[in-house]
Enzyme design. Structure first.
Site, short mmCIF file in Angstrom:
data_model
loop_
_atom_site.label_atom_id
_atom_site.label_comp_id
_atom_site.label_asym_id
_atom_site.label_seq_id
_atom_site.Cartn_x
_atom_site.Cartn_y
_atom_site.Cartn_z
N ALA A 132 -19.30 39.61 1.92
CA ALA A 132 -20.48 39.10 1.21
C ALA A 132 -20.54 39.60 -0.23
O ALA A 132 -21.56 39.44 -0.90
CB ALA A 132 -21.75 39.47 1.97
N ASN A 156 -17.62 35.72 7.89
CA ASN A 156 -17.22 34.94 6.72
C ASN A 156 -15.98 35.49 6.01
O ASN A 156 -15.24 34.72 5.40
CB ASN A 156 -18.41 34.92 5.73
N SER A 177 -12.94 26.34 8.69
CA SER A 177 -12.48 25.54 7.55
C SER A 177 -12.09 24.15 8.05
O SER A 177 -11.68 24.01 9.22
CB SER A 177 -11.26 26.20 6.92
N TYR A 184 -3.19 30.51 8.21
CA TYR A 184 -4.60 30.22 7.87
C TYR A 184 -5.16 29.15 8.80
O TYR A 184 -6.22 29.31 9.40
CB TYR A 184 -4.68 29.78 6.41
P1 NAP Z 1 -13.70 34.60 -1.83
O1 NAP Z 1 -14.59 34.13 -2.93
O2 NAP Z 1 -12.29 34.96 -2.15
O3 NAP Z 1 -14.41 35.84 -1.11
C1 NAP Z 1 -13.80 36.44 -0.02
C2 NAP Z 1 -14.70 37.51 0.54
O4 NAP Z 1 -14.09 38.02 1.74
C3 NAP Z 1 -14.89 38.67 -0.41
O5 NAP Z 1 -16.21 39.14 -0.29
C4 NAP Z 1 -13.90 39.70 0.11
O6 NAP Z 1 -14.33 41.03 -0.11
C5 NAP Z 1 -13.96 39.42 1.60
N1 NAP Z 1 -12.78 39.88 2.33
C6 NAP Z 1 -11.51 39.44 2.23
N2 NAP Z 1 -10.71 40.11 3.09
C7 NAP Z 1 -11.52 40.98 3.75
C8 NAP Z 1 -11.30 41.92 4.77
N3 NAP Z 1 -10.08 42.11 5.30
N4 NAP Z 1 -12.36 42.65 5.22
C9 NAP Z 1 -13.59 42.46 4.70
N5 NAP Z 1 -13.86 41.59 3.73
C10 NAP Z 1 -12.83 40.85 3.26
O7 NAP Z 1 -13.60 33.52 -0.67
P2 NAP Z 1 -14.58 32.36 -0.20
O8 NAP Z 1 -14.06 31.08 -0.73
O9 NAP Z 1 -16.00 32.74 -0.45
O10 NAP Z 1 -14.25 32.36 1.37
C11 NAP Z 1 -15.18 32.84 2.33
C12 NAP Z 1 -14.79 32.26 3.67
O11 NAP Z 1 -14.86 30.83 3.61
C13 NAP Z 1 -13.37 32.58 4.12
O12 NAP Z 1 -13.33 32.81 5.50
C14 NAP Z 1 -12.60 31.31 3.78
O13 NAP Z 1 -11.46 31.16 4.58
C15 NAP Z 1 -13.65 30.28 4.08
N6 NAP Z 1 -13.42 28.98 3.44
C16 NAP Z 1 -13.44 28.87 2.10
C17 NAP Z 1 -13.23 27.61 1.53
C18 NAP Z 1 -13.27 27.40 0.04
O14 NAP Z 1 -12.94 26.29 -0.39
N7 NAP Z 1 -13.65 28.37 -0.77
C19 NAP Z 1 -12.99 26.51 2.33
C20 NAP Z 1 -12.97 26.67 3.70
C21 NAP Z 1 -13.19 27.91 4.26
P3 NAP Z 1 -13.75 41.99 -1.30
O15 NAP Z 1 -13.77 41.20 -2.56
O16 NAP Z 1 -14.71 43.12 -1.27
O17 NAP Z 1 -12.37 42.41 -0.88
#
Ligand code: NAP
Length: 265
Positions: free
Chosen positions: A13, A90, A142, A155
């Site tokens: 988050a 998330n 996703s 993924y």
């Molecule tokens: P993001 O902006 O890159 O943010 C990712 C978040 O996950 C960050 O807060 C990061 O924390 C945290 N994180 C990553 N690895 C972690 C771990 N091992 N343990 C704890 N925290 C971790 O990504 P987002 O786009 O918001 O994605 C959030 C979710 O939505 C993911 O599951 C992603 O697969 C899914 N999703 C995203 C999209 C898209 O288009 N953006 C589409 C489909 C699904 P730190 O920065 O503190 O490391």
């Protein structure tokens, strides 16, 4: 407010979709635990924003790919708040690699963070929810978990696994009044997507040809559905995977057909 007096734990988050969900929950009256891995400053800022709204909020470091971290995180949140009403799984990382070249270690890390982490967080928090006889779990999967996208072996497999896990837990824990649902976002404008775009893996103009609603998603588009799935308004919904993708998966024709239809309308 739709989540007054609730306590939510949102993994990942500190940024992106998780940040938008944590702030939307706080806005709806929930106290929030903000999980992060690397981005401590950003996570503390999210918690500070929630506190400015009059909520209790802490930032908690944990790698959701590590069971001991998860157990410590859940214990810390229970110690601070005494209960967890809402869990949002998330946290995630984008993983793009040709399958023939994907290292076993990368596959295993992807599955650990994106699937095993969702199970272990749900298990640890679910045990508390079972005692409480209520709870809401929202898993961020996703559209890649619903269709086969090249170069997303780990993924896509993990995200598909999250959808089935959502159905299993939704059925298994229904008698404990725990609703378990998933959201399947399409392309949402976050660091995850902009980083892939900057590497030339995606091109916004090309992506938009797939999306009938004609724009990329914003984190708030996902957060508003996550609020609904955490609220009593969704009390008769469980085991579902809801796409929030601008119509991408619903659309299966040629780009030119969409353009022609838009011109005729
Ligand atoms: P993001 O902006 O890159 O943010 C990712 C978040 O996950 C960050 O807060 C990061 O924390 C945290 N994180 C990553 N690895 C972690 C771990 N091992 N343990 C704890 N925290 C971790 O990504 P987002 O786009 O918001 O994605 C959030 C979710 O939505 C993911 O599951 C992603 O697969 C899914 N999703 C995203 C999209 C898209 O288009 N953006 C589409 C489909 C699904 P730190 O920065 O503190 O490391």
């Amino acid at each position: 407010m739709r989540l007054a007096n609730k306590v939510a734990l949102v993994t990942g988050a500190s940024r992106g979709i998780g940040k938008a969900i944590a702030l939307a929950y706080a806005c709806e009256g929930a106290d929030v635990a903000v999980n992060y891995l690397h981005s401590m400053k950003e996570a503390e800022e999210v918690a500070a924003s929630a506190r400015k709204m009059g909520r209790r909020s802490i930032a908690v470091k944990a790698d959701v790919g590590n069971k001991s971290d998860i157990d410590h995180m859940v214990a810390a949140v229970m110690k601070e708040f005494g209960r967890i009403d809402i869990l949002v799984n998330n946290a995630g990382v984008g993983m793009v690699a040709p399958s023939a070249m994907l290292e076993e270690s990368a596959w295993r890390r992807g599955i650990d963070v994106l699937l095993t982490g969702v199970f272990l967080c749900s298990q640890a928090v679910g045990r508390e929810m079972i005692k409480q006889k209520s709870g809401k779990i929202v898993n961020i999967s996703s559209v890649v978990g619903l269709g086969g996208m090249p170069e997303r072996a780990a993924y896509g497999s993990a995200k598909a696994g999250v959808i089935n896990l959502t159905k299993v837990l939704g059925c298994e824990w229904a008698n404990h009044h725990i609703n378990v649902n998933a959201i399947c976002p399409g392309f949402v404008r976050t660091d995850l997507v902009t980083e892939l775009m900057s590497r030339g893996l995606y091109n916004e103009k090309e992506l938009l040809k797939l999306v009938p609603l004609g724009r990329l998603g914003e984190p708030e588009d996902v957060a508003s559905v996550a609020v609904f799935l955490a609220s009593e308004e969704s009390s008769y919904i469980t085991g579902q995977a809801i796409s929030v993708d601008g119509g991408w998966l619903a659309y299966s024709y040629l780009e030119s057909w969409l353009e022609t239809a838009k011109e005729r309308a």
